[in-house]
Scaffold this motif. Structure first.
Motif, PDB file in Angstrom:
ATOM      1  N   LEU A  47       0.813  -1.208   0.000  1.00  0.00           N
ATOM      2  CA  LEU A  47       0.000   0.000   0.000  1.00  0.00           C
ATOM      3  C   LEU A  47       0.849   1.263   0.000  1.00  0.00           C
ATOM      4  CD1 LEU A  47      -2.686  -1.151   2.601  1.00  0.00           C
ATOM      5  CD2 LEU A  47      -2.902  -1.079   0.111  1.00  0.00           C
ATOM      6  N   LEU A  48       2.170   1.113  -0.041  1.00  0.00           N
ATOM      7  CA  LEU A  48       3.093   2.235  -0.106  1.00  0.00           C
ATOM      8  C   LEU A  48       3.784   2.223  -1.462  1.00  0.00           C
ATOM      9  CD1 LEU A  48       4.707   1.814   3.434  1.00  0.00           C
ATOM     10  CD2 LEU A  48       2.882   3.409   2.784  1.00  0.00           C
ATOM     11  N   PRO A  49       4.252   3.376  -1.935  1.00  0.00           N
ATOM     12  CA  PRO A  49       4.934   3.385  -3.230  1.00  0.00           C
ATOM     13  C   PRO A  49       6.204   2.550  -3.188  1.00  0.00           C
ATOM     14  CG  PRO A  49       5.181   5.496  -2.109  1.00  0.00           C
ATOM     15  CD  PRO A  49       4.172   4.716  -1.332  1.00  0.00           C
ATOM     16  N   ALA A  50       6.438   1.774  -4.232  1.00  0.00           N
ATOM     17  CA  ALA A  50       7.625   0.925  -4.285  1.00  0.00           C
ATOM     18  C   ALA A  50       8.892   1.770  -4.303  1.00  0.00           C
ATOM     19  CB  ALA A  50       7.575   0.029  -5.516  1.00  0.00           C
ATOM     20  N   ARG A  51       8.815   2.938  -4.923  1.00  0.00           N
ATOM     21  CA  ARG A  51       9.947   3.870  -4.951  1.00  0.00           C
ATOM     22  C   ARG A  51       9.389   5.279  -5.106  1.00  0.00           C
ATOM     23  NH1 ARG A  51       9.713   1.071  -9.498  1.00  0.00           N
ATOM     24  NH2 ARG A  51      11.217  -0.439  -8.707  1.00  0.00           N
ATOM     25  N   LEU A  52      10.156   6.237  -4.658  1.00  0.00           N
ATOM     26  CA  LEU A  52       9.749   7.634  -4.787  1.00  0.00           C
ATOM     27  C   LEU A  52      10.233   8.182  -6.120  1.00  0.00           C
ATOM     28  CD1 LEU A  52      10.536   8.887  -1.174  1.00  0.00           C
ATOM     29  CD2 LEU A  52       8.281   8.477  -2.168  1.00  0.00           C
ATOM     30  N   GLY A  75      -3.443   2.055   8.993  1.00  0.00           N
ATOM     31  CA  GLY A  75      -3.821   2.949   7.898  1.00  0.00           C
ATOM     32  C   GLY A  75      -2.887   4.096   7.606  1.00  0.00           C
ATOM     33  N   ASP A  76      -1.663   4.151   8.172  1.00  0.00           N
ATOM     34  CA  ASP A  76      -0.736   5.211   7.817  1.00  0.00           C
ATOM     35  C   ASP A  76      -0.209   4.985   6.404  1.00  0.00           C
ATOM     36  OD1 ASP A  76      -1.160   5.888  10.435  1.00  0.00           O
ATOM     37  OD2 ASP A  76       0.951   6.139  10.947  1.00  0.00           O
ATOM     38  N   ASP A  94      -3.723   9.059   7.338  1.00  0.00           N
ATOM     39  CA  ASP A  94      -3.938   8.099   8.424  1.00  0.00           C
ATOM     40  C   ASP A  94      -5.401   7.677   8.406  1.00  0.00           C
ATOM     41  OD1 ASP A  94      -3.946   6.580  10.693  1.00  0.00           O
ATOM     42  OD2 ASP A  94      -3.204   8.131  12.039  1.00  0.00           O
ATOM     43  N   VAL A  95      -5.639   6.391   8.165  1.00  0.00           N
ATOM     44  CA  VAL A  95      -6.988   5.830   8.110  1.00  0.00           C
ATOM     45  C   VAL A  95      -7.358   5.289   9.486  1.00  0.00           C
ATOM     46  CG1 VAL A  95      -8.424   4.046   7.052  1.00  0.00           C
ATOM     47  CG2 VAL A  95      -6.722   5.250   5.682  1.00  0.00           C
ATOM     48  N   SER A  96      -8.580   5.516   9.920  1.00  0.00           N
ATOM     49  CA  SER A  96      -9.031   4.960  11.196  1.00  0.00           C
ATOM     50  C   SER A  96      -9.155   3.444  11.094  1.00  0.00           C
ATOM     51  CB  SER A  96     -10.379   5.566  11.595  1.00  0.00           C
ATOM     52  OG  SER A  96     -11.388   5.173  10.659  1.00  0.00           O
ATOM     53  N   ALA A 103      -6.880  -1.455   5.094  1.00  0.00           N
ATOM     54  CA  ALA A 103      -6.097  -1.673   3.875  1.00  0.00           C
ATOM     55  C   ALA A 103      -6.891  -1.260   2.643  1.00  0.00           C
ATOM     56  CB  ALA A 103      -5.686  -3.140   3.776  1.00  0.00           C
ATOM     57  N   LYS A 104      -8.163  -1.633   2.589  1.00  0.00           N
ATOM     58  CA  LYS A 104      -8.992  -1.279   1.435  1.00  0.00           C
ATOM     59  C   LYS A 104      -9.192   0.234   1.346  1.00  0.00           C
ATOM     60  CE  LYS A 104     -12.280  -4.221   2.542  1.00  0.00           C
ATOM     61  NZ  LYS A 104     -13.546  -5.004   2.495  1.00  0.00           N
ATOM     62  N   THR A 105      -9.381   0.872   2.501  1.00  0.00           N
ATOM     63  CA  THR A 105      -9.575   2.320   2.503  1.00  0.00           C
ATOM     64  C   THR A 105      -8.295   3.042   2.089  1.00  0.00           C
ATOM     65  OG1 THR A 105     -11.229   2.103   4.266  1.00  0.00           O
ATOM     66  CG2 THR A 105     -10.326   4.291   3.876  1.00  0.00           C
ATOM     67  N   THR A 106      -7.151   2.542   2.543  1.00  0.00           N
ATOM     68  CA  THR A 106      -5.874   3.134   2.148  1.00  0.00           C
ATOM     69  C   THR A 106      -5.692   3.064   0.637  1.00  0.00           C
ATOM     70  OG1 THR A 106      -4.850   2.565   4.264  1.00  0.00           O
ATOM     71  CG2 THR A 106      -3.376   2.994   2.418  1.00  0.00           C
ATOM     72  N   ALA A 107      -5.985   1.908   0.050  1.00  0.00           N
ATOM     73  CA  ALA A 107      -5.872   1.764  -1.401  1.00  0.00           C
ATOM     74  C   ALA A 107      -6.825   2.716  -2.114  1.00  0.00           C
ATOM     75  CB  ALA A 107      -6.154   0.320  -1.803  1.00  0.00           C
ATOM     76  N   LEU A 108      -8.064   2.818  -1.612  1.00  0.00           N
ATOM     77  CA  LEU A 108      -9.040   3.738  -2.200  1.00  0.00           C
ATOM     78  C   LEU A 108      -8.521   5.165  -2.146  1.00  0.00           C
ATOM     79  CD1 LEU A 108     -11.955   4.421  -3.214  1.00  0.00           C
ATOM     80  CD2 LEU A 108     -12.548   4.723  -0.798  1.00  0.00           C
ATOM     81  N   ALA A 109      -7.963   5.569  -0.992  1.00  0.00           N
ATOM     82  CA  ALA A 109      -7.479   6.936  -0.825  1.00  0.00           C
ATOM     83  C   ALA A 109      -6.341   7.241  -1.800  1.00  0.00           C
ATOM     84  CB  ALA A 109      -7.023   7.151   0.614  1.00  0.00           C
TER      85      ALA A 109
END
Length: 282
Positions: A47-52, A75-76, A94-96, A103-109
């Motif tokens: 859920l984080l970028p593989a690289r910047l 959710g960070d 930061d997702v509650s 995880a699903k909300t983070t991907a949606l965001a």
């Protein structure tokens, strides 16, 4: 006598079997816990970028650390991606909650903000788009998301930055001389009301200046001896006291300060995103 010995032997065998089964159950539980932790870590990393990305005229660095004992996805998150009108977007959120829903909300965001950035470079507009998506997605009133969104555009004298906050701590600007400024006016958390109050604030970064975005895993980290909070004042002091030549130095200084403060056991996940405008060569 033989019957007594037989009963004793049978009891010893049963005890050994029970101990063996208990040890086997413990090993299975430990293995399952390791698998769960590994799965959570792998999912979190996805859920984080593989690289910047590389932005001409700007250096970027990030730090992400899971909280102590965390075996579930939290959710960070952070992300950096291109936007319109030759700008780039940087976001920390930061997702509650935790687990699959977080995880699903983070991907949606992340993907909603990336899509919004392809149409607009105004941070408050894009956070408002995310707010609408969250309200359509959420199923109860206990779910929400906070985020700080920045757009950066390189110009002839440095980097123009515009920031909007949706219920999130504002960004911090560290000037080349060590002065620390707050950037971003507080806005309402996202996913709660149909039209949250979201405002933009703009500033110019000059060579040697830096921008820091972070989650509350930094400021709400606690010292184990007295449960004192790391706090915003201590974070500002870390920035002021750190000699900054690049973004990685700044992100590492904040991470190290939090780890030292918590005895290397931060209680919550932390996301740190630093952007630095290189100083002009002598």
């Amino acid at each position: 006598m033989l019957r007594t010995l037989s009963h004793a032997a049978a009891g010893e065998i049963a005890l050994r079997d029970a101990l063996h089964e208990a040890r086997a159950a413990t090993r299975r539980a430990e293995h399952a816990a390791v698998q769960a932790s590994t799965l959570a870590r792998t999912l979190q990393e996805s859920l984080l970028p593989a690289r910047l990305p590389q932005i001409p005229g700007v250096r970027i660095a990030a730090r992400y650390r899971r909280g102590a004992g965390g075996d579930e996805v939290l959710g960070d998150f952070y992300d950096v991606f291109p936007s319109t009108r030759s700008t780039w977007a940087a976001v920390v959120g930061d997702v509650s909650g935790k687990g699959p829903q977080a995880a699903k909300t983070t991907a949606l965001a992340r993907y909603t903000l990336r899509a919004a950035a392809a149409r607009s470079s105004t941070p408050s507009h894009n956070l408002a788009t995310l707010n609408t998506a969250l309200r359509e997605w959420y199923t109860d009133d206990s779910q929400y998301l906070t985020a700080v969104y920045a757009t950066v555009r390189v110009n002839g004298t440095g980097v123009n930055v515009q920031v909007s906050c949706g219920g999130h701590d504002p960004a911090l600007v560290r000037r080349a001389d060590g002065t620390v400024e707050t950037l971003g006016r507080y806005g309402l958390i996202l996913g709660w009301l149909p039209q949250p109050a979201l405002r933009d604030q703009r500033v110019q970064l000059h060579p040697g200046d830096s921008l820091l975005l972070y989650t509350d895993g930094v400021t709400e980290a606690r010292r184990p001896t007295d449960r004192a909070l790391f706090g915003i004042d201590r974070l500002r002091q870390v920035l002021a006291d750190t000699t900054v030549d690049d973004a990685d130095q700044l992100a590492a200084a904040v991470e190290t300060a939090v780890l030292d403060f918590t005895g290397n056991r931060p209680g919550d996940d932390t996301a740190i995103l630093a952007l630095h405008v290189p100083a002009l060569p002598d």
